[in-house]
Each structure stands twice: as structure tokens, then as C-alpha cells.
Design a protein around this motif. Structure first.
Motif, PDB file in Angstrom:
ATOM      1  N   VAL A  28       0.861  -1.181   0.000  1.00 39.72           N
ATOM      2  CA  VAL A  28       0.000   0.000   0.000  1.00 39.72           C
ATOM      3  C   VAL A  28       0.898   1.231   0.000  1.00 39.72           C
ATOM      4  CG1 VAL A  28      -1.760   1.326   1.225  1.00 39.72           C
ATOM      5  CG2 VAL A  28      -1.861  -1.183   1.234  1.00 39.72           C
ATOM      6  N   SER A  29       0.783   2.046  -1.053  1.00 40.44           N
ATOM      7  CA  SER A  29       1.535   3.298  -1.166  1.00 40.44           C
ATOM      8  C   SER A  29       0.561   4.461  -1.058  1.00 40.44           C
ATOM      9  CB  SER A  29       2.280   3.361  -2.501  1.00 40.44           C
ATOM     10  OG  SER A  29       3.225   2.310  -2.620  1.00 40.44           O
ATOM     11  N   LEU A  30       1.051   5.608  -0.618  1.00 41.74           N
ATOM     12  CA  LEU A  30       0.172   6.762  -0.413  1.00 41.74           C
ATOM     13  C   LEU A  30       0.414   7.818  -1.482  1.00 41.74           C
ATOM     14  CD1 LEU A  30      -1.972   8.161   1.327  1.00 41.74           C
ATOM     15  CD2 LEU A  30      -0.119   9.104   2.722  1.00 41.74           C
ATOM     16  N   GLY A  31      -0.660   8.182  -2.200  1.00 39.60           N
ATOM     17  CA  GLY A  31      -0.584   9.214  -3.218  1.00 39.60           C
ATOM     18  C   GLY A  31      -1.116  10.538  -2.695  1.00 39.60           C
ATOM     19  N   LEU A  32      -0.522  11.623  -3.183  1.00 43.90           N
ATOM     20  CA  LEU A  32      -0.923  12.966  -2.749  1.00 43.90           C
ATOM     21  C   LEU A  32      -1.592  13.712  -3.894  1.00 43.90           C
ATOM     22  CD1 LEU A  32       1.347  12.010  -0.716  1.00 43.90           C
ATOM     23  CD2 LEU A  32       1.786  14.423  -0.317  1.00 43.90           C
ATOM     24  N   TRP A  33      -2.469  12.999  -4.614  1.00 47.23           N
ATOM     25  CA  TRP A  33      -3.059  13.532  -5.830  1.00 47.23           C
ATOM     26  C   TRP A  33      -4.000  14.701  -5.567  1.00 47.23           C
ATOM     27  CZ3 TRP A  33      -6.711  10.098  -9.323  1.00 47.23           C
ATOM     28  CH2 TRP A  33      -7.176  10.863 -10.414  1.00 47.23           C
ATOM     29  N   GLN A  34      -5.127  14.470  -4.887  1.00 42.61           N
ATOM     30  CA  GLN A  34      -6.174  15.486  -4.776  1.00 42.61           C
ATOM     31  C   GLN A  34      -6.417  15.996  -3.363  1.00 42.61           C
ATOM     32  OE1 GLN A  34      -9.645  15.267  -7.301  1.00 42.61           O
ATOM     33  NE2 GLN A  34      -9.066  13.229  -7.985  1.00 42.61           N
ATOM     34  N   ASN A  35      -5.748  15.409  -2.374  1.00 45.12           N
ATOM     35  CA  ASN A  35      -6.086  15.727  -0.991  1.00 45.12           C
ATOM     36  C   ASN A  35      -4.986  16.435  -0.210  1.00 45.12           C
ATOM     37  OD1 ASN A  35      -8.710  14.455  -1.036  1.00 45.12           O
ATOM     38  ND2 ASN A  35      -7.619  12.509  -1.157  1.00 45.12           N
ATOM     39  N   PHE A  36      -3.905  16.797  -0.878  1.00 46.86           N
ATOM     40  CA  PHE A  36      -2.789  17.420  -0.161  1.00 46.86           C
ATOM     41  C   PHE A  36      -2.325  18.690  -0.854  1.00 46.86           C
ATOM     42  CE2 PHE A  36      -2.900  13.184   1.484  1.00 46.86           C
ATOM     43  CZ  PHE A  36      -2.513  13.318   2.809  1.00 46.86           C
ATOM     44  N   GLY A  37      -3.271  19.461  -1.348  1.00 47.93           N
ATOM     45  CA  GLY A  37      -2.953  20.704  -2.040  1.00 47.93           C
ATOM     46  C   GLY A  37      -3.060  21.911  -1.128  1.00 47.93           C
ATOM     47  N   GLY A  38      -3.443  23.028  -1.724  1.00 51.72           N
ATOM     48  CA  GLY A  38      -3.450  24.293  -1.018  1.00 51.72           C
ATOM     49  C   GLY A  38      -4.469  24.402   0.096  1.00 51.72           C
ATOM     50  N   THR A  39      -5.465  23.519   0.126  1.00 51.94           N
ATOM     51  CA  THR A  39      -6.484  23.590   1.173  1.00 51.94           C
ATOM     52  C   THR A  39      -6.135  22.738   2.391  1.00 51.94           C
ATOM     53  OG1 THR A  39      -7.727  21.789   0.135  1.00 51.94           O
ATOM     54  CG2 THR A  39      -8.298  24.034  -0.511  1.00 51.94           C
ATOM     55  N   ARG A  40      -5.033  22.000   2.336  1.00 51.33           N
ATOM     56  CA  ARG A  40      -4.648  21.121   3.445  1.00 51.33           C
ATOM     57  C   ARG A  40      -3.670  21.857   4.370  1.00 51.33           C
ATOM     58  NH1 ARG A  40      -6.257  16.349   5.769  1.00 51.33           N
ATOM     59  NH2 ARG A  40      -6.605  15.476   3.697  1.00 51.33           N
ATOM     60  N   ASP A  41      -3.981  21.899   5.682  1.00 50.05           N
ATOM     61  CA  ASP A  41      -3.044  22.549   6.597  1.00 50.05           C
ATOM     62  C   ASP A  41      -1.975  21.551   7.032  1.00 50.05           C
ATOM     63  OD1 ASP A  41      -4.040  21.003   8.796  1.00 50.05           O
ATOM     64  OD2 ASP A  41      -5.592  22.487   9.186  1.00 50.05           O
ATOM     65  N   LEU A 296      -1.916   2.090  -5.004  1.00 44.23           N
ATOM     66  CA  LEU A 296      -1.701   3.486  -4.640  1.00 44.23           C
ATOM     67  C   LEU A 296      -3.015   4.086  -4.156  1.00 44.23           C
ATOM     68  CD1 LEU A 296       0.244   5.889  -4.596  1.00 44.23           C
ATOM     69  CD2 LEU A 296      -0.295   6.262  -7.007  1.00 44.23           C
ATOM     70  N   ILE A 297      -3.072   4.426  -2.885  1.00 41.32           N
ATOM     71  CA  ILE A 297      -4.306   4.939  -2.302  1.00 41.32           C
ATOM     72  C   ILE A 297      -4.242   6.462  -2.157  1.00 41.32           C
ATOM     73  CG2 ILE A 297      -4.723   2.782  -1.068  1.00 41.32           C
ATOM     74  CD1 ILE A 297      -3.828   4.340   1.525  1.00 41.32           C
ATOM     75  N   GLY A 298      -5.417   7.077  -2.073  1.00 46.67           N
ATOM     76  CA  GLY A 298      -5.535   8.494  -1.769  1.00 46.67           C
ATOM     77  C   GLY A 298      -6.564   8.653  -0.670  1.00 46.67           C
ATOM     78  N   VAL A 299      -6.249   9.407   0.367  1.00 48.41           N
ATOM     79  CA  VAL A 299      -7.167   9.544   1.495  1.00 48.41           C
ATOM     80  C   VAL A 299      -7.316  11.003   1.889  1.00 48.41           C
ATOM     81  CG1 VAL A 299      -6.590   7.238   2.370  1.00 48.41           C
ATOM     82  CG2 VAL A 299      -5.349   9.238   3.250  1.00 48.41           C
ATOM     83  N   ARG A 300      -8.478  11.325   2.454  1.00 54.50           N
ATOM     84  CA  ARG A 300      -8.727  12.668   2.982  1.00 54.50           C
ATOM     85  C   ARG A 300      -8.581  12.717   4.495  1.00 54.50           C
ATOM     86  NH1 ARG A 300     -13.638  13.989   2.933  1.00 54.50           N
ATOM     87  NH2 ARG A 300     -14.518  12.067   2.114  1.00 54.50           N
ATOM     88  N   THR A 301      -8.793  11.570   5.151  1.00 55.45           N
ATOM     89  CA  THR A 301      -8.803  11.546   6.609  1.00 55.45           C
ATOM     90  C   THR A 301      -7.957  10.391   7.133  1.00 55.45           C
ATOM     91  OG1 THR A 301     -10.702  10.051   6.789  1.00 55.45           O
ATOM     92  CG2 THR A 301     -11.177  12.423   6.582  1.00 55.45           C
ATOM     93  N   LEU A 302      -7.596  10.493   8.404  1.00 56.93           N
ATOM     94  CA  LEU A 302      -6.834   9.425   9.052  1.00 56.93           C
ATOM     95  C   LEU A 302      -7.659   8.141   9.118  1.00 56.93           C
ATOM     96  CD1 LEU A 302      -4.224   8.629  10.514  1.00 56.93           C
ATOM     97  CD2 LEU A 302      -5.257   9.452  12.643  1.00 56.93           C
ATOM     98  N   ASP A 303      -8.961   8.259   9.362  1.00 60.20           N
ATOM     99  CA  ASP A 303      -9.813   7.061   9.418  1.00 60.20           C
ATOM    100  C   ASP A 303      -9.819   6.331   8.079  1.00 60.20           C
ATOM    101  OD1 ASP A 303     -10.472   7.379  12.060  1.00 60.20           O
ATOM    102  OD2 ASP A 303     -12.395   8.370  11.681  1.00 60.20           O
ATOM    103  N   GLN A 304      -9.838   7.085   6.973  1.00 59.19           N
ATOM    104  CA  GLN A 304      -9.776   6.443   5.664  1.00 59.19           C
ATOM    105  C   GLN A 304      -8.457   5.695   5.489  1.00 59.19           C
ATOM    106  OE1 GLN A 304     -10.438   9.595   2.827  1.00 59.19           O
ATOM    107  NE2 GLN A 304     -12.661   9.492   3.021  1.00 59.19           N
ATOM    108  N   LEU A 305      -7.371   6.295   5.937  1.00 59.29           N
ATOM    109  CA  LEU A 305      -6.073   5.630   5.838  1.00 59.29           C
ATOM    110  C   LEU A 305      -6.078   4.323   6.630  1.00 59.29           C
ATOM    111  CD1 LEU A 305      -3.082   5.499   5.071  1.00 59.29           C
ATOM    112  CD2 LEU A 305      -2.596   6.979   7.041  1.00 59.29           C
ATOM    113  N   LYS A 306      -6.613   4.356   7.833  1.00 54.08           N
ATOM    114  CA  LYS A 306      -6.669   3.147   8.665  1.00 54.08           C
ATOM    115  C   LYS A 306      -7.507   2.066   8.006  1.00 54.08           C
ATOM    116  CE  LYS A 306      -5.921   5.541  13.066  1.00 54.08           C
ATOM    117  NZ  LYS A 306      -6.515   5.950  14.374  1.00 54.08           N
TER     118      LYS A 306
END
Length: 345
Positions: A28-41, A296-306
Motif C-alpha cells: 500500500v503506497s500513499l498518493g498525494l493527488w487530490q487531498n494534499f494541495g493548497g487547502t490542506r493545513d 496506490l491509495i488516496g485519502v482525505r482523513t486518518l480514518d480512511q487511511l486506517k
């Protein structure tokens, strides 16, 4: 508080070799496609990235255009690398790509040597890195000689700016040709990154995955959940807060047609019988193939990652379960295939 990686981070993750190379990736690899842009703190980004690394996810996948806006995912990852991940750089695989539109004018996209090498330099600057582990041609360019595109990848390796190179969304014929050209230049095609899921099987239909197996190219599937469709979240037509309502989303109405969602419902019953979530079953299915190095997964939240990482508890599928999934999804295929203008990227 400075991040300190968990000492047990390699205890549960599984790793697979990428084709015939020496490179191993987590399944399982983590992608930063749509959830780690300018709106992510930063805190929420680090919460997810740090937890992933603590679970043995050593591979972080980016591209020059990831955001939004384009470039912002690499900038955010660069901050994480500088502030928290720097001591662990040699334990990580960082990948990026170039191929889609990044800046105005004739040199800002596609597959020319001018664009690819300029983009790689920009990516390295945004991430604060001396090199990336994998650099991809993000899409096949029908108007640039493949020798030029592959020559740029070979140069990236020989100049030390990339350790390995790969291709993304290349059909079978172009995959074989890219491999041949790079081999003649003394550089291996280490990995191919296509879209692949139980409702998007184009790499099986056009034999791209078979070609990769034959040639010793690893495969890492992007969109193994078909943009979240295989999570089941669209089954009742509810797209609130999800990609269906996002103007920047690449999810299309055709991807959530009734016939597709009916197939997803059937898959959900199979997952339930296995004691898995639909997400975990979808990942198990992608990883069942011997050619597949990683999902390659993409997640918005920690729960999704888990939830995604829960696939490690049950990766095996029986022949009967595979056959049942084939039957359940037969009428719900998205029938996608890479086109020069690109698919979902």
C-alpha cells in the motif's frame, strides 16, 4: 514537537519487488493527488503522512500538477520533508511525474525533453530534494518521438536526479516500445503506473499488465477504488463533501451510473462475507495479481487511511471469490482506456 518514527514501523507492512528490479515497495503506497494541495493545513497533513510512515508506508507518490493548485502538493510535501521527515529520507521512496499542463506556452506539458527535465528541476526545488526515487512520464505523447521522451528519463537517471524511472497510463504497444528504447540506453523501465480496479480493467483487456510481467516491469495501480466509487459512498446518490460535488474532481457522472452502483452493491455483499470493508476487498483484488507491486491509495482523513491499511489483515482471495467478483462486476465496468488527453489525472 518533532516527529519521531515508530520503532515498530516495519513489523506489519508487506513489501514487493518492482518487477525484476532491486526496488521494493510497500503493498500500500500513499498518493498525494487530490487531498494534499493548497487547502490542506500542515498539522492534518502530518497526521496522515506520519501515521502512514509509522505503519511502514515508505512510498509517497506525487506529480508536478497535483494540488490544487498545481504544484501545491509537492510544496506541502517539501515542508513535511524539511520539518519532520528529513532524518528518514533514505527510508523513503518519493516519486513524481511530468506530462500534464503545468505552465503556459508550448513547453509546459506533454513529453518533450525540454518540458520533462525543466519540470523535474521544478519538482525537486518544490520538495527540497536533491533527487527523486522514481520519475515518471505521466502520459504518452503521440506527437513527440518516444526516443526523445525516454531519452529525457534516461538523462534524469544518469544525472543523478532520479534513481529509477517509470511510465504512467501507457498502453501495451507503447509500454513495450518504451522498455526497448530505455534498455538500449542502459536504463531499466522499473515501474508502470496505470489506473486499475475491479470495475476498470483496461490493463487486462489490452494486455498491458501481461506485457509488464513479461518484461519485468513492476506495476503500481492508481485509483484502485475507482475514485472512491468502490468505497460504496455513492450508492445512495450522496456525493456531499465528496469528489462528485468538487468542481476540481475528475469523477464523472458516467462513473456512478446505476449499472456501476449495482455492481458495487454486489461487491459489498462479498466483502461482508469476508469480514472486510469494500475498500479492503477492492485493494485485495488489485493486489491478487503477481505482476502488481503496490496499490496506490488516496485519502482525505486518518480514518480512511486506517481503513485502507486494514487490507493487510486479509490479502488472500480464493478462486471462488475472484469468480464471484468477476460475475458481480461484469455489468458495471467503466470501460476506460488511456487517451492522449489523459484519464482521471
Amino acid at each position: 514537537m518533532t516527529y519521531r518514527a515508530d520503532n515498530a514501523r516495519y513489523d506489519t507492512m508487506q513489501y514487493r519487488r518492482s518487477g525484476k528490479s532491486g526496488l521494493k515497495l510497500p503493498v500500500v503506497s500513499l498518493g498525494l493527488w487530490q487531498n494534499f494541495g493548497g487547502t490542506r493545513d500542515y498539522p492534518s497533513a502530518m497526521e496522515i503522512l506520519g501515521y502512514a510512515f509509522d505503519q511502514g508506508v515508505t512510498h509517497f507518490d506525487l506529480a508536478n500538477n497535483y494540488g490544487p493548485p498545481a504544484g501545491s502538493s509537492e510544496e506541502l510535501f517539501g515542508q513535511v520533508m524539511a520539518r519532520d521527515f528529513r532524518p528518514y529520507r533514505d527510508e523513503m521512496i518519493v516519486s513524481t511525474k511530468a506530462g500534464y499542463n503545468m505552465w503556459p506556452g508550448p513547453y509546459g506539458e506533454w513529453g518533450s525533453r525540454k518540458y520533462l527535465l525543466a519540470s523535474l528541476d521544478q519538482s525537486l526545488k518544490r520538495m527540497g530534494l536533491d533527487y527523486v526515487d522514481i520519475f515518471y512520464s505521466h502520459r504518452f505523447d503521440p506527437d513527440t518521438p518516444l526516443e526523445e521522451t525516454m531519452g529525457a528519463l534516461a538523462h534524469a537517471v544518469k544525472s543523478g536526479k532520479a534513481l529509477y524511472v517509470g511510465i504512467s497510463s501507457y498502453p501495451e504497444q507503447q509500454t513495450r516500445e518504451a522498455h526497448r528504447i530505455l534498455k538500449e540506453m542502459g536504463v531499466a523501465t522499473t515501474i508502470h503506473q496505470p489506473s486499475y480496479s475491479m470495475i476498470n480493467r483496461w490493463i487486462e483487456n489490452d494486455k498491458t499488465i501481461d506485457a509488464c510481467g513479461e518484461l519485468g516491469i513492476g506495476v503500481i495501480a492508481f485509483s484502485p477504488l475507482a475514485q472512491g466509487v468502490l468505497s460504496g459512498k455513492y450508492n445512495r446518490g450522496n456525493t456531499n463533501g465528496a469528489r462528485g460535488d468538487n468542481p476540481n474532481s475528475t469523477l464523472r457522472a458516467s462513473h456512478i451510473e446505476p449499472r456501476v452502483l449495482e455492481a458495487v452493491d454486489k461487491v459489498g455483499e462479498i466483502a461482508k462475507a469476508r469480514g472486510q470493508t469494500m475498500v479492503q476487498l477492492a485493494l485485495s483484488w488489485v493486489l491478487r495479481r503477481k505482476e502488481m507491486t503496490s496499490a496506490l491509495i488516496g485519502v482525505r482523513t486518518l480514518d480512511q487511511l486506517k481503513d485502507n491499511l486494514g487490507v493487510l489483515n486479509n490479502l488472500d482471495l480464493s478462486d471462488e471469490e475472484v469468480a464471484a467478483i468477476d460475475e458481480a462486476t461484469a455489468g458495471g465496468q467503466m470501460e476506460l482506456h488511456p487517451r492522449p488527453q489523459g484519464w482521471l489525472r
